[in-house]
Scaffold this motif. Structure first.
Motif, PDB file in Angstrom:
ATOM      1  N   ARG A 103       0.887  -1.169  -0.033  1.00  0.00           N
ATOM      2  CA  ARG A 103       0.039   0.002  -0.001  1.00  0.00           C
ATOM      3  C   ARG A 103       0.933   1.085  -0.020  1.00  0.00           C
ATOM      4  NH1 ARG A 103      -2.810  -4.535  -0.493  1.00  0.00           N
ATOM      5  NH2 ARG A 103      -5.296  -4.412  -0.378  1.00  0.00           N
ATOM      6  N   GLU A 104       1.383   1.676  -1.247  1.00  0.00           N
ATOM      7  CA  GLU A 104       2.234   2.807  -1.421  1.00  0.00           C
ATOM      8  C   GLU A 104       1.634   4.081  -0.920  1.00  0.00           C
ATOM      9  OE1 GLU A 104       4.743   2.924  -4.935  1.00  0.00           O
ATOM     10  OE2 GLU A 104       3.552   1.189  -5.537  1.00  0.00           O
ATOM     11  N   ASP A 105       0.220   4.420  -0.795  1.00  0.00           N
ATOM     12  CA  ASP A 105      -0.140   5.754  -0.317  1.00  0.00           C
ATOM     13  C   ASP A 105      -0.324   5.809   1.192  1.00  0.00           C
ATOM     14  OD1 ASP A 105      -1.905   3.882   0.041  1.00  0.00           O
ATOM     15  OD2 ASP A 105      -3.667   4.784  -0.780  1.00  0.00           O
ATOM     16  N   SER A 106      -0.039   4.572   2.011  1.00  0.00           N
ATOM     17  CA  SER A 106       0.129   4.612   3.462  1.00  0.00           C
ATOM     18  C   SER A 106       1.294   5.447   4.018  1.00  0.00           C
ATOM     19  CB  SER A 106      -0.143   3.320   3.832  1.00  0.00           C
ATOM     20  OG  SER A 106       0.120   3.521   5.346  1.00  0.00           O
ATOM     21  N   GLU A 107       1.232   6.153   5.049  1.00  0.00           N
ATOM     22  CA  GLU A 107       2.290   6.662   5.511  1.00  0.00           C
ATOM     23  C   GLU A 107       3.091   6.211   6.829  1.00  0.00           C
ATOM     24  OE1 GLU A 107       0.928  10.761   6.521  1.00  0.00           O
ATOM     25  OE2 GLU A 107       0.874  11.525   4.246  1.00  0.00           O
ATOM     26  N   ARG A 108       2.238   5.167   7.061  1.00  0.00           N
ATOM     27  CA  ARG A 108       2.587   4.301   8.343  1.00  0.00           C
ATOM     28  C   ARG A 108       3.820   3.221   7.979  1.00  0.00           C
ATOM     29  NH1 ARG A 108      -3.178   3.608   8.291  1.00  0.00           N
ATOM     30  NH2 ARG A 108      -2.947   1.934   6.856  1.00  0.00           N
ATOM     31  N   SER A 109       4.499   3.064   9.022  1.00  0.00           N
ATOM     32  CA  SER A 109       5.781   2.481   8.989  1.00  0.00           C
ATOM     33  C   SER A 109       5.559   1.120   8.263  1.00  0.00           C
ATOM     34  CB  SER A 109       6.476   2.186  10.289  1.00  0.00           C
ATOM     35  OG  SER A 109       6.933   3.541  10.738  1.00  0.00           O
ATOM     36  N   MET A 110       6.419   0.198   7.931  1.00  0.00           N
ATOM     37  CA  MET A 110       6.137  -1.054   7.469  1.00  0.00           C
ATOM     38  C   MET A 110       6.825  -2.080   8.153  1.00  0.00           C
ATOM     39  SD  MET A 110       6.672   0.118   3.297  1.00  0.00           S
ATOM     40  CE  MET A 110       6.714  -1.768   2.877  1.00  0.00           C
ATOM     41  N   LEU A 111       6.021  -3.021   8.364  1.00  0.00           N
ATOM     42  CA  LEU A 111       6.802  -4.527   8.963  1.00  0.00           C
ATOM     43  C   LEU A 111       6.712  -5.531   8.194  1.00  0.00           C
ATOM     44  CD1 LEU A 111       8.035  -5.929  11.521  1.00  0.00           C
ATOM     45  CD2 LEU A 111       5.872  -6.035  12.499  1.00  0.00           C
ATOM     46  N   LEU A 112       7.706  -6.211   7.655  1.00  0.00           N
ATOM     47  CA  LEU A 112       7.742  -7.118   6.760  1.00  0.00           C
ATOM     48  C   LEU A 112       8.193  -8.371   7.503  1.00  0.00           C
ATOM     49  CD1 LEU A 112       9.411  -5.374   3.727  1.00  0.00           C
ATOM     50  CD2 LEU A 112       7.236  -5.298   4.443  1.00  0.00           C
ATOM     51  N   ILE A 113       7.246  -9.263   7.572  1.00  0.00           N
ATOM     52  CA  ILE A 113       7.723 -10.746   8.346  1.00  0.00           C
ATOM     53  C   ILE A 113       7.524 -11.819   7.459  1.00  0.00           C
ATOM     54  CG2 ILE A 113       7.024 -11.868  10.329  1.00  0.00           C
ATOM     55  CD1 ILE A 113       5.467  -9.887  11.466  1.00  0.00           C
ATOM     56  N   ALA A 114       8.651 -12.721   7.283  1.00  0.00           N
ATOM     57  CA  ALA A 114       8.852 -14.001   6.551  1.00  0.00           C
ATOM     58  C   ALA A 114       9.313 -15.202   7.272  1.00  0.00           C
ATOM     59  CB  ALA A 114       9.698 -13.806   5.569  1.00  0.00           C
ATOM     60  N   GLY A 115       8.661 -15.912   6.968  1.00  0.00           N
ATOM     61  CA  GLY A 115       9.150 -17.591   7.580  1.00  0.00           C
ATOM     62  C   GLY A 115       9.457 -18.332   6.327  1.00  0.00           C
ATOM     63  N   GLY A 116      10.868 -18.730   6.180  1.00  0.00           N
ATOM     64  CA  GLY A 116      11.354 -19.773   5.041  1.00  0.00           C
ATOM     65  C   GLY A 116      11.447 -18.782   3.808  1.00  0.00           C
ATOM     66  N   THR A 117      10.844 -19.664   2.837  1.00  0.00           N
ATOM     67  CA  THR A 117      10.733 -18.843   1.559  1.00  0.00           C
ATOM     68  C   THR A 117       9.654 -18.032   1.552  1.00  0.00           C
ATOM     69  OG1 THR A 117       9.561 -20.939   0.773  1.00  0.00           O
ATOM     70  CG2 THR A 117      12.053 -20.966   0.236  1.00  0.00           C
ATOM     71  N   GLY A 118       8.783 -17.558   2.493  1.00  0.00           N
ATOM     72  CA  GLY A 118       8.006 -16.727   2.491  1.00  0.00           C
ATOM     73  C   GLY A 118       8.761 -15.325   2.214  1.00  0.00           C
ATOM     74  N   PHE A 119      10.118 -15.365   2.412  1.00  0.00           N
ATOM     75  CA  PHE A 119      10.881 -14.276   2.109  1.00  0.00           C
ATOM     76  C   PHE A 119      11.002 -13.519   0.666  1.00  0.00           C
ATOM     77  CE2 PHE A 119      14.902 -12.662   0.238  1.00  0.00           C
ATOM     78  CZ  PHE A 119      15.190 -11.721   0.895  1.00  0.00           C
ATOM     79  N   SER A 120      10.418 -14.399  -0.311  1.00  0.00           N
ATOM     80  CA  SER A 120      10.228 -13.891  -1.653  1.00  0.00           C
ATOM     81  C   SER A 120       9.213 -12.849  -1.566  1.00  0.00           C
ATOM     82  CB  SER A 120      10.115 -15.180  -2.506  1.00  0.00           C
ATOM     83  OG  SER A 120       8.693 -15.958  -2.254  1.00  0.00           O
ATOM     84  N   TYR A 121       8.025 -13.057  -0.737  1.00  0.00           N
ATOM     85  CA  TYR A 121       7.046 -12.070  -0.765  1.00  0.00           C
ATOM     86  C   TYR A 121       7.556 -10.815  -0.373  1.00  0.00           C
ATOM     87  CZ  TYR A 121       2.985  -9.725   1.153  1.00  0.00           C
ATOM     88  OH  TYR A 121       1.848  -9.000   1.781  1.00  0.00           O
ATOM     89  N   VAL A 122       8.231 -10.675   0.658  1.00  0.00           N
ATOM     90  CA  VAL A 122       8.661  -9.603   1.405  1.00  0.00           C
ATOM     91  C   VAL A 122       9.786  -8.925   0.643  1.00  0.00           C
ATOM     92  CG1 VAL A 122       7.828 -10.119   3.649  1.00  0.00           C
ATOM     93  CG2 VAL A 122      10.098 -10.622   3.315  1.00  0.00           C
ATOM     94  N   ARG A 123      10.590  -9.894  -0.196  1.00  0.00           N
ATOM     95  CA  ARG A 123      11.729  -9.207  -0.885  1.00  0.00           C
ATOM     96  C   ARG A 123      11.326  -8.522  -2.076  1.00  0.00           C
ATOM     97  NH1 ARG A 123      15.281  -7.164  -2.794  1.00  0.00           N
ATOM     98  NH2 ARG A 123      17.523  -7.630  -3.665  1.00  0.00           N
ATOM     99  N   SER A 124      10.151  -8.628  -2.773  1.00  0.00           N
ATOM    100  CA  SER A 124       9.582  -7.990  -3.805  1.00  0.00           C
ATOM    101  C   SER A 124       9.065  -6.639  -3.254  1.00  0.00           C
ATOM    102  CB  SER A 124       8.334  -8.783  -4.473  1.00  0.00           C
ATOM    103  OG  SER A 124       7.562  -7.915  -5.231  1.00  0.00           O
ATOM    104  N   ILE A 125       8.488  -6.591  -2.088  1.00  0.00           N
ATOM    105  CA  ILE A 125       8.050  -5.404  -1.356  1.00  0.00           C
ATOM    106  C   ILE A 125       9.049  -4.358  -0.984  1.00  0.00           C
ATOM    107  CG2 ILE A 125       6.988  -4.340   0.490  1.00  0.00           C
ATOM    108  CD1 ILE A 125       4.825  -6.595   0.438  1.00  0.00           C
ATOM    109  N   LEU A 126      10.033  -4.928  -0.292  1.00  0.00           N
ATOM    110  CA  LEU A 126      11.594  -4.190   0.008  1.00  0.00           C
ATOM    111  C   LEU A 126      12.044  -3.544  -1.412  1.00  0.00           C
ATOM    112  CD1 LEU A 126      13.331  -3.460   2.319  1.00  0.00           C
ATOM    113  CD2 LEU A 126      14.723  -5.462   1.665  1.00  0.00           C
TER     114      LEU A 126
END
Length: 236
Positions: A103-126
């Motif tokens: 959600r790029e229009d949000s001004e809130r801080s972002m918390l990305l949490i990944a377990g194992g290969t769930g990292f691929s999801y947060v890697r794209s966002i990061l």
């Protein structure tokens, strides 16, 4: 409509984890945090997060697939990809899918949490956040059984060191020779934050992990359900 892709490369990232690069025959538009379906049969489509970011995938799509021996669901996909790479045949994908994009229009801080290969999801966002020069605080927590599972740890440490607004916290369950945080990644988050009320939380991992995060974060850390994003929440 299914999209034909060539398998460009398959590279091991860690034990039973593979980076797969696909070259689709037509451009695939997606948002950071979405996933695709690998078409294994007419009624057999299997979801995997897109590790690439929309602005920097340059016509290729990157996947990180964990295919441990007990995980035939993912293992069969990797074997299919290997066969396609060897004989030059196409595989088919169906994309994009998912509502848990950034959600790029949000001004809130972002918390990305990944377990194992769930990292691929947060890697794209990061990666997308960096490419778009998003400067709000970003906290990335990545949990694995051991350090070997955190296959991109050095890369993310380098990124965090270069960007003051990015904090990376790796967490392992087996702590032999490990000096960082140990135990459960959700517990590590709860230890570090008094409240999650003003954060957008993006999470990827096993369904039970996502369910536990939703329950614990909302009841113990004031997280708001509408600020929790993860594909698992559409199913649990």
């Amino acid at each position: 409509m299914p999209i034909n892709c060539k398998v460009k490369s398959i590279k091991p990232l860690a034990c039973n984890t593979f980076q797969i690069l696909l070259h689709p025959e037509q451009p695939v538009e997606f948002k950071a945090g979405q996933y695709l379906m690998v078409v294994m049969g007419e009624k057999d489509k299997r979801p995997f997060s897109i590790a690439s970011s929309p602005c920097r995938h340059e016509g290729e799509i990157e996947l990180h697939i964990g295919a441990a021996e007990h995980n035939a669901y993912a293992g069969e996909v990797v074997e299919s990809m290997k066969a396609a790479l060897e004989n030059g045949s196409d595989i088919q994908i169906d994309a994009p899918h998912g509502e848990a994009w950034i959600r790029e229009d949000s001004e809130r801080s972002m918390l990305l949490i990944a377990g194992g290969t769930g990292f691929s999801y947060v890697r794209s966002i990061l990666d997308h956040s960096i490419s778009q020069n998003i400067q709000k605080p970003i906290f990335l927590y990545w949990g694995g059984r051991d350090e070997c599972q955190l296959y991109a740890k050095a890369e993310i440490e380098t990124i965090a060191a270069a960007h003051e607004h990015i904090t990376f916290v790796p967490v392992v369950e087996k702590a032999e020779g490990w000096t960082g945080k140990t135990g459960n990644v959700l517990e590590a988050v709860k230890e570090d934050f008094n409240s999650l009320a003003e954060m957008d939380i993006y999470i990827a991992g096993r369904f039970e992990m996502a369910g536990a995060a939703r329950e614990q974060f909302t009841t113990e850390k004031q997280a708001k359900k509408e600020q929790l994003f993860g594909d698992a929440f559409a199913f649990i």
